[in-house]
Every structure is written in structure tokens, then in C-alpha cells.
Design a protein around this motif. Structure first.
Motif, PDB file in Angstrom:
ATOM      1  N   ASN A  59      70.257  72.024  65.604  1.00 30.91           N
ATOM      2  CA  ASN A  59      68.910  72.293  66.107  1.00 30.91           C
ATOM      3  C   ASN A  59      68.023  72.851  64.995  1.00 30.91           C
ATOM      4  N   GLY A  60      66.748  72.774  65.174  1.00 25.23           N
ATOM      5  CA  GLY A  60      65.791  73.270  64.192  1.00 25.23           C
ATOM      6  C   GLY A  60      65.484  74.746  64.338  1.00 25.23           C
ATOM      7  N   TYR A  61      66.241  75.452  65.153  1.00 24.61           N
ATOM      8  CA  TYR A  61      66.020  76.879  65.355  1.00 24.61           C
ATOM      9  C   TYR A  61      67.362  77.604  65.361  1.00 24.61           C
ATOM     10  N   ARG A  62      67.291  78.912  65.140  1.00 28.09           N
ATOM     11  CA  ARG A  62      68.483  79.756  65.040  1.00 28.09           C
ATOM     12  C   ARG A  62      69.183  79.899  66.394  1.00 28.09           C
ATOM     13  N   LEU A  63      70.513  79.931  66.360  1.00 27.98           N
ATOM     14  CA  LEU A  63      71.310  80.220  67.547  1.00 27.98           C
ATOM     15  C   LEU A  63      71.971  81.580  67.361  1.00 27.98           C
ATOM     16  N   ASP A  64      71.814  82.436  68.334  1.00 32.45           N
ATOM     17  CA  ASP A  64      72.480  83.740  68.331  1.00 32.45           C
ATOM     18  C   ASP A  64      73.593  83.686  69.362  1.00 32.45           C
ATOM     19  N   ALA A  65      74.825  83.687  68.896  1.00 33.04           N
ATOM     20  CA  ALA A  65      75.973  83.605  69.798  1.00 33.04           C
ATOM     21  C   ALA A  65      76.479  85.014  70.092  1.00 33.04           C
ATOM     22  N   THR A  66      76.801  85.247  71.346  1.00 26.28           N
ATOM     23  CA  THR A  66      77.307  86.555  71.744  1.00 26.28           C
ATOM     24  C   THR A  66      78.768  86.500  72.164  1.00 26.28           C
ATOM     25  N   GLN A  67      79.288  85.293  72.373  1.00 29.63           N
ATOM     26  CA  GLN A  67      80.684  85.161  72.781  1.00 29.63           C
ATOM     27  C   GLN A  67      81.178  83.754  72.465  1.00 29.63           C
ATOM     28  N   LEU A  68      82.451  83.660  72.095  1.00 31.24           N
ATOM     29  CA  LEU A  68      83.070  82.368  71.836  1.00 31.24           C
ATOM     30  C   LEU A  68      84.457  82.387  72.471  1.00 31.24           C
ATOM     31  N   THR A  69      84.715  81.424  73.351  1.00 32.28           N
ATOM     32  CA  THR A  69      86.057  81.267  73.893  1.00 32.28           C
ATOM     33  C   THR A  69      86.708  80.096  73.175  1.00 32.28           C
ATOM     34  N   TYR A  70      88.024  80.129  73.042  1.00 28.56           N
ATOM     35  CA  TYR A  70      88.706  79.058  72.339  1.00 28.56           C
ATOM     36  C   TYR A  70      90.060  78.776  72.968  1.00 28.56           C
ATOM     37  N   ASN A  71      90.476  77.532  72.813  1.00 32.33           N
ATOM     38  CA  ASN A  71      91.795  77.068  73.215  1.00 32.33           C
ATOM     39  C   ASN A  71      92.245  76.131  72.104  1.00 32.33           C
ATOM     40  N   LEU A  72      93.271  76.515  71.376  1.00 28.85           N
ATOM     41  CA  LEU A  72      93.747  75.751  70.228  1.00 28.85           C
ATOM     42  C   LEU A  72      95.085  75.117  70.566  1.00 28.85           C
ATOM     43  N   LEU A  73      95.108  73.775  70.533  1.00 27.15           N
ATOM     44  CA  LEU A  73      96.331  73.015  70.788  1.00 27.15           C
ATOM     45  C   LEU A  73      96.780  72.355  69.496  1.00 27.15           C
ATOM     46  N   VAL A  74      98.087  72.288  69.277  1.00 26.33           N
ATOM     47  CA  VAL A  74      98.628  71.567  68.127  1.00 26.33           C
ATOM     48  C   VAL A  74      99.461  70.404  68.644  1.00 26.33           C
ATOM     49  N   GLY A  75      99.597  69.380  67.785  1.00 23.91           N
ATOM     50  CA  GLY A  75     100.306  68.184  68.227  1.00 23.91           C
ATOM     51  C   GLY A  75      99.531  67.546  69.360  1.00 23.91           C
ATOM     52  N   ASP A  76     100.234  67.029  70.333  1.00 27.42           N
ATOM     53  CA  ASP A  76      99.568  66.378  71.449  1.00 27.42           C
ATOM     54  C   ASP A  76      99.063  67.361  72.492  1.00 27.42           C
ATOM     55  N   SER A  77      99.878  68.392  72.783  1.00 29.98           N
ATOM     56  CA  SER A  77      99.474  69.263  73.887  1.00 29.98           C
ATOM     57  C   SER A  77     100.127  70.643  73.852  1.00 29.98           C
ATOM     58  N   VAL A  78     100.606  71.102  72.719  1.00 27.54           N
ATOM     59  CA  VAL A  78     101.285  72.401  72.649  1.00 27.54           C
ATOM     60  C   VAL A  78     100.234  73.495  72.464  1.00 27.54           C
ATOM     61  N   LYS A  79     100.175  74.410  73.451  1.00 28.66           N
ATOM     62  CA  LYS A  79      99.212  75.501  73.355  1.00 28.66           C
ATOM     63  C   LYS A  79      99.633  76.443  72.232  1.00 28.66           C
ATOM     64  N   PHE A  80      98.761  76.586  71.246  1.00 27.33           N
ATOM     65  CA  PHE A  80      99.031  77.456  70.108  1.00 27.33           C
ATOM     66  C   PHE A  80      98.400  78.828  70.329  1.00 27.33           C
ATOM     67  N   ALA A  81      97.157  78.838  70.784  1.00 27.73           N
ATOM     68  CA  ALA A  81      96.468  80.109  71.021  1.00 27.73           C
ATOM     69  C   ALA A  81      95.257  79.887  71.899  1.00 27.73           C
ATOM     70  N   GLU A  82      94.853  80.944  72.608  1.00 30.95           N
ATOM     71  CA  GLU A  82      93.619  80.932  73.372  1.00 30.95           C
ATOM     72  C   GLU A  82      93.103  82.353  73.463  1.00 30.95           C
ATOM     73  N   GLY A  83      91.813  82.476  73.651  1.00 34.45           N
ATOM     74  CA  GLY A  83      91.249  83.817  73.757  1.00 34.45           C
ATOM     75  C   GLY A  83      89.740  83.802  73.724  1.00 34.45           C
ATOM     76  N   THR A  84      89.180  85.001  73.540  1.00 37.21           N
ATOM     77  CA  THR A  84      87.735  85.193  73.527  1.00 37.21           C
ATOM     78  C   THR A  84      87.359  86.093  72.364  1.00 37.21           C
ATOM     79  N   LEU A  85      86.329  85.690  71.655  1.00 33.24           N
ATOM     80  CA  LEU A  85      85.764  86.502  70.577  1.00 33.24           C
ATOM     81  C   LEU A  85      84.435  87.041  71.087  1.00 33.24           C
ATOM     82  N   ASP A  86      84.317  88.366  71.177  1.00 40.48           N
ATOM     83  CA  ASP A  86      83.104  88.981  71.691  1.00 40.48           C
ATOM     84  C   ASP A  86      82.187  89.501  70.588  1.00 40.48           C
ATOM     85  N   SER A  87      82.420  89.090  69.353  1.00 46.09           N
ATOM     86  CA  SER A  87      81.571  89.508  68.238  1.00 46.09           C
ATOM     87  C   SER A  87      80.341  88.611  68.170  1.00 46.09           C
TER      88      SER A  87
END
Length: 159
Positions: A59-87
Motif C-alpha cells: 500500500n502507499g501508506y504506513r501500516l501500524d500492526a498491533t498483533q500478529l498471530t502465526y501458525n508455522l507448518l513444516v513438510g506437508d502438515s507437521v505443526k512446528f509452532a503457533e502463537g501470538t506476537l503482541d509487540s
């Protein structure tokens, strides 16, 4: 007089809702890729590492993020990590920023990644989640999803 006030307030609400809806339609989703992984420590049941994500704002304007959730899978479907970053973090318009996410993992998830790394020299991954962003048109959750391959010697390739 009361009727005039009611009409004015109704018009203001309609204009605000219309601008917000128009802004959401014009909004382009951030593009998130896995950039790097650094192991910080290991223990008896797992460990922790820093996952560095590259977040591009188209976008042509700044984004201020207050939270990021993530789900990281490796291979086809192995859950490696998940969580929330509140920074809080900011990504300027038409620019990228690196976001470091502290991740705790178990050996079950890292075992699958380790086997794939030893066999092929790299690990296929899928990362997804949501970013809570504040923009000039309001705050909302934006989903993201990316796949790629993290190579032990060559870094990251995106698919």
C-alpha cells in the motif's frame, strides 16, 4: 431542529461507513515470508528460536500492526509452532520490515523438519495467520499465508 440534528448524525455515520468500506476494498494485503530462523536454546522437551519474517506493505501508506498471530507448518502438515506476537511494529508504504517472532517448539515438530533438512538440504514450510493493522481507513485483521522452502545453506526460497 431535532430532526436536522438526526439527519446530520445519520449522514456522518453513512459517510464514515462508506469511506471505511471503500478503504478496505482498496487495501492490499501485506505479503509475509519466512526470512530466517535462529535457534536460541534447547532443553529436554524442546527449545526456543527466533523466526524472522519479512513483511512487505504494497500500500502507499504506513501500516501500524498491533498483533500478529502465526501458525508455522513444516513438510506437508507437521505443526512446528503457533502463537501470538503482541509487540507493535510498523511497515512503511511500499516497503518491507523484518519482524522477529520468538517461537517455542517441541521435538516432535523439529524432528520432521530435521529429517527433511538432512535428506534434502532444506525444509518446505507454510506460514499463516493474521495481522491486526491500523491504517488511515481504520483497524482490522488481515489474513496472510505463504509457502516456501528454507535451505540450510542458501537461506529461503519462496514458492
Amino acid at each position: 431542529m431535532r430532526r436536522l440534528m438526526l439527519v446530520a448524525v445519520s449522514a456522518a455515520v453513512a459517510v464514515t461507513a462508506g469511506c471505511s468500506a471503500l478503504g478496505r476494498q482498496a487495501f492490499k494485503e501485506p505479503i509475509v515470508h519466512l526470512q530466517n530462523v535462529r535457534i536460541n536454546g534447547v532443553g529436554l522437551t524442546g527449545g526456543n528460536l527466533d523466526v524472522q519474517l519479512s513483511v512487505y506493505n504494497p500500500n502507499g501508506y504506513r501500516l501500524d500492526a498491533t498483533q500478529l498471530t502465526y501458525n508455522l507448518l513444516v513438510g506437508d502438515s507437521v505443526k512446528f509452532a503457533e502463537g501470538t506476537l503482541d509487540s507493535r511494529f510498523t511497515v512503511n508504504g511500499n516497503d518491507s520490515s523484518f519482524v522477529t517472532v520468538p517461537v517455542n517448539f517441541t521435538y516432535a515438530g523439529i524432528g520432521a523438519a530435521g529429517r527433511q533438512l538432512l535428506n534434502t538440504g532444506g525444509v518446505n514450510y507454510r506460514v499463516g495467520g493474521q495481522v491486526r493493522v491500523g491504517t488511515v481507513v481504520g483497524s482490522f485483521n488481515v489474513p496472510y499465508s505463504a509457502t516456501g522452502r528454507f535451505n540450510a545453506l542458501g537461506g529461503n526460497t519462496r514458492q
